[in-house]
Structure formats: structure tokens, C-alpha cells
Design a protein around this motif. Structure first.
Motif, mmCIF file in Angstrom:
data_model
loop_
_atom_site.group_PDB
_atom_site.id
_atom_site.type_symbol
_atom_site.label_atom_id
_atom_site.label_comp_id
_atom_site.label_asym_id
_atom_site.label_seq_id
_atom_site.Cartn_x
_atom_site.Cartn_y
_atom_site.Cartn_z
ATOM 1 N N GLN A 54 0.811 -1.235 0.000
ATOM 2 C CA GLN A 54 0.000 0.000 0.000
ATOM 3 C C GLN A 54 0.841 1.279 0.000
ATOM 4 O O GLN A 54 0.293 2.365 -0.166
ATOM 5 C CB GLN A 54 -0.953 -0.001 1.209
ATOM 6 N N GLY A 55 2.150 1.145 0.206
ATOM 7 C CA GLY A 55 3.014 2.332 0.196
ATOM 8 C C GLY A 55 2.990 3.061 1.531
ATOM 9 O O GLY A 55 2.706 2.460 2.572
ATOM 10 N N ASN A 56 3.300 4.376 1.487
ATOM 11 C CA ASN A 56 3.384 5.124 2.749
ATOM 12 C C ASN A 56 2.002 5.334 3.340
ATOM 13 O O ASN A 56 1.058 5.654 2.631
ATOM 14 C CB ASN A 56 4.028 6.498 2.522
ATOM 15 N N TYR A 57 1.927 5.137 4.648
ATOM 16 C CA TYR A 57 0.634 5.285 5.328
ATOM 17 C C TYR A 57 0.898 5.972 6.663
ATOM 18 O O TYR A 57 1.806 5.580 7.408
ATOM 19 C CB TYR A 57 0.016 3.900 5.547
ATOM 20 N N CYS A 58 0.128 7.001 6.941
ATOM 21 C CA CYS A 58 0.298 7.767 8.196
ATOM 22 C C CYS A 58 -1.042 7.929 8.889
ATOM 23 O O CYS A 58 -2.077 8.052 8.229
ATOM 24 C CB CYS A 58 0.792 9.192 7.911
#
Ligand code: GLU
Length: 266
Positions: free
Chosen positions: A125-129
Motif C-alpha cells: 500500500q506504500g506510505n501510510y500515516c
């Protein structure tokens, strides 16, 4: 470093196609890395448990040719470990009573959440914050009914079992910052995470026991496994090309490539 992955079903009903997809992805990621793959039964929520489901899940996984390493861990046996971790978090937690008219109230224990964002890079999903204080709020570790919450149990057990690669359904993506926060507070290592796209039913809902997803077919296992591999975007030959289930697994382990999977909305 030895890769240690796991599959951690809750015994709230039989395995369905969505659980097969998640199990297959975590299995292939661990096996291709020549790592270990563990099986953990997350039977901490007794009221939601379905009698006989744990054994049915284990049997179905075995019949599909999954081979787990070591003994199966049951969360129902791990209460002392959760209690010790909750005690270790004492300065970060507080009892919280939400009174409801006329009902005797019991306190749940919540953990305070930070204002700073918690970010991680998911392998699919890539970068997640997430800013936990705003997006989630202080969350429960011990429920008012005395049961330990999933967030605490999963973190304690992943660390206890040395799990360093978590591959699971994308419905748990937005739980991950809570788990990373607990890892940070407890001084535990952070596994790598990969959240695979969810299998949806004809109404666009996640397949789940709650919306009565059908139990996995145990008579057409090879075809069903091929369907799971195709759902995972692997360029898998037709079922008739394989002489057996184990031949299909051999192909899948040799060819597994997570890069075919694209980010999805959870
Ligand atoms: N027990 C959870 C479930 O069945 C999965 C937990 C996890 O993979 O972290 O949805």
C-alpha cells in the motif's frame, strides 16, 4: 535474517475465500524467503467465537496443503503475557468508565495516543500515516468485560513469536499505526507490513463471517487455490496444468511476486 511470517485467524467461523487469499499471500512470502510460517489462533474474544471453528480452520488449512512451523499458538493461553504487557504500559494507560443510565459500569483500560503522526511504509500500500489522537483517539487495551483487546494481543504475540513479516488483509491497514504505537511503548521491534487487497462480494462488501461468506470449498481445492493465486495477480497457469495441489504450491512458491499487487482502498 530469517523471515518469520504468520497467519492469525479468529475462530469466529469457517475459512472463506478472503481468508484463503490472506493465508496464501503470507505463506508464499514466508516460504519464498525460506523463512518460517506460523499459525496462531486468535481466540481471545470468547463471545464472538464459534464452537468448533478453530479446529475446522486448522483442518481446512491442512487440506489445502499449508504447512506451518512449530506448534499452533492459541491466544486463550496467553493471558499472563497480556497482563504483564498491560502492567508495563501502566504509565500510558487510564481506566475509562462510560456510564450508561441504570447499568452498573465497569472500567475499560485505554492507552493515550500521540499527536505526532505514526507513519510506515507498507510493502503493497506504500506510505501510510495516521495521527492517532485525532484519527482514532485513546484506544482500549482491556475491555470492560475483562477481555484483552486484539490490538494488545496481536502486538505481544507477534513479538513473542519473532514475527518480522506481517502479510494480511487490507482491512487491517488502519489498525497498524495503533500496533506500531504499542510496539514503540513496549520497546518491541516493528515487523514489515504488507496489506493485500480485500476480496469483495457482489455488493462490494468485504467477505467476512459477519456477512455470511460461504465456507471454503474443500472438494475443488486446486481450482480454488489457483483462483486465490489469480486474485493475488500471480500469472498462474490453469489448474489442469498442475498434476497435484503440491505441484501448484511448488509453482507458487517459486514464482511469488508481491509487486504484481497494486495498492487498494481498504
Ligand atoms: N485475527 C485477525 C482476523 O482474523 C487477524 C489478525 C492479524 O492478522 O493481525 O481478522
Amino acid at each position: 535474517m530469517l523471515t518469520i511470517g504468520r497467519f492469525a485467524p479468529s475462530p469466529t467461523g469457517p475459512l472463506h475465500f478472503g481468508s484463503l487469499v490472506a493465508a496464501t499471500a503470507s505463506y508464499l512470502a514466508a516460504r519464498q524467503a525460506q523463512g518460517k510460517w506460523l499459525l496462531r489462533i486468535e481466540d481471545i474474544d470468547k463471545p464472538r467465537e464459534q464452537s468448533g471453528a478453530a479446529n475446522a480452520i486448522i483442518q481446512t488449512l491442512g487440506s489445502y496443503g499449508f504447512e506451518w512451523d512449530g506448534d499452533i499458538l492459541y491466544q486463550s493461553q496467553r493471558q499472563d503475557a497480556y497482563r504483564a504487557s498491560l502492567a508495563a504500559l501502566q504509565t500510558h494507560t487510564y481506566p475509562c468508565t462510560r456510564s450508561r443510565k441504570g447499568l452498573p459500569t465497569l472500567p475499560a483500560i485505554r492507552v493515550r495516543t500521540p499527536d505526532d503522526p505514526i507513519c510506515f511504509t507498507d510493502n503493497i500500500q506504500g506510505n501510510y500515516c495516521q495521527r492517532l489522537s485525532r484519527d482514532v483517539g485513546d484506544f482500549v487495551l482491556l475491555r470492560a468485560d475483562g477481555l484483552f483487546a486484539y490490538q494488545l494481543a496481536v502486538v505481544v504475540d507477534d513479538a513473542f513469536q519473532g514475527v518480522n513479516q506481517v502479510v494480511r488483509g487490507a482491512d487491517l491497514l488502519d489498525n497498524t499505526p495503533r500496533q506500531i504505537w504499542l510496539q514503540q511503548l513496549l520497546g518491541l521491534p516493528q515487523p514489515n507490513y504488507a496489506h493485500v487487497p480485500l476480496v469483495l462480494n457482489e455488493f462490494g462488501q468485504k467477505l467476512s463471517k459477519q456477512n455470511l461468506a460461504p465456507a471454503l470449498n474443500t472438494s475443488e481445492r486446486l481450482q480454488t487455490l489457483v483462483a486465490a493465486l489469480r486474485f493475488l495477480q500471480q500469472p498462474c497457469p490453469d489448474a489442469c496444468e498442475f498434476s497435484s495441489l503440491s505441484a501448484c504450491w511448488g509453482w507458487a512458491i517459486a514464482h511469488w511476486d508481491m509487486h504484481y499487487l497494486k495498492p487498494s482502498q481498504a
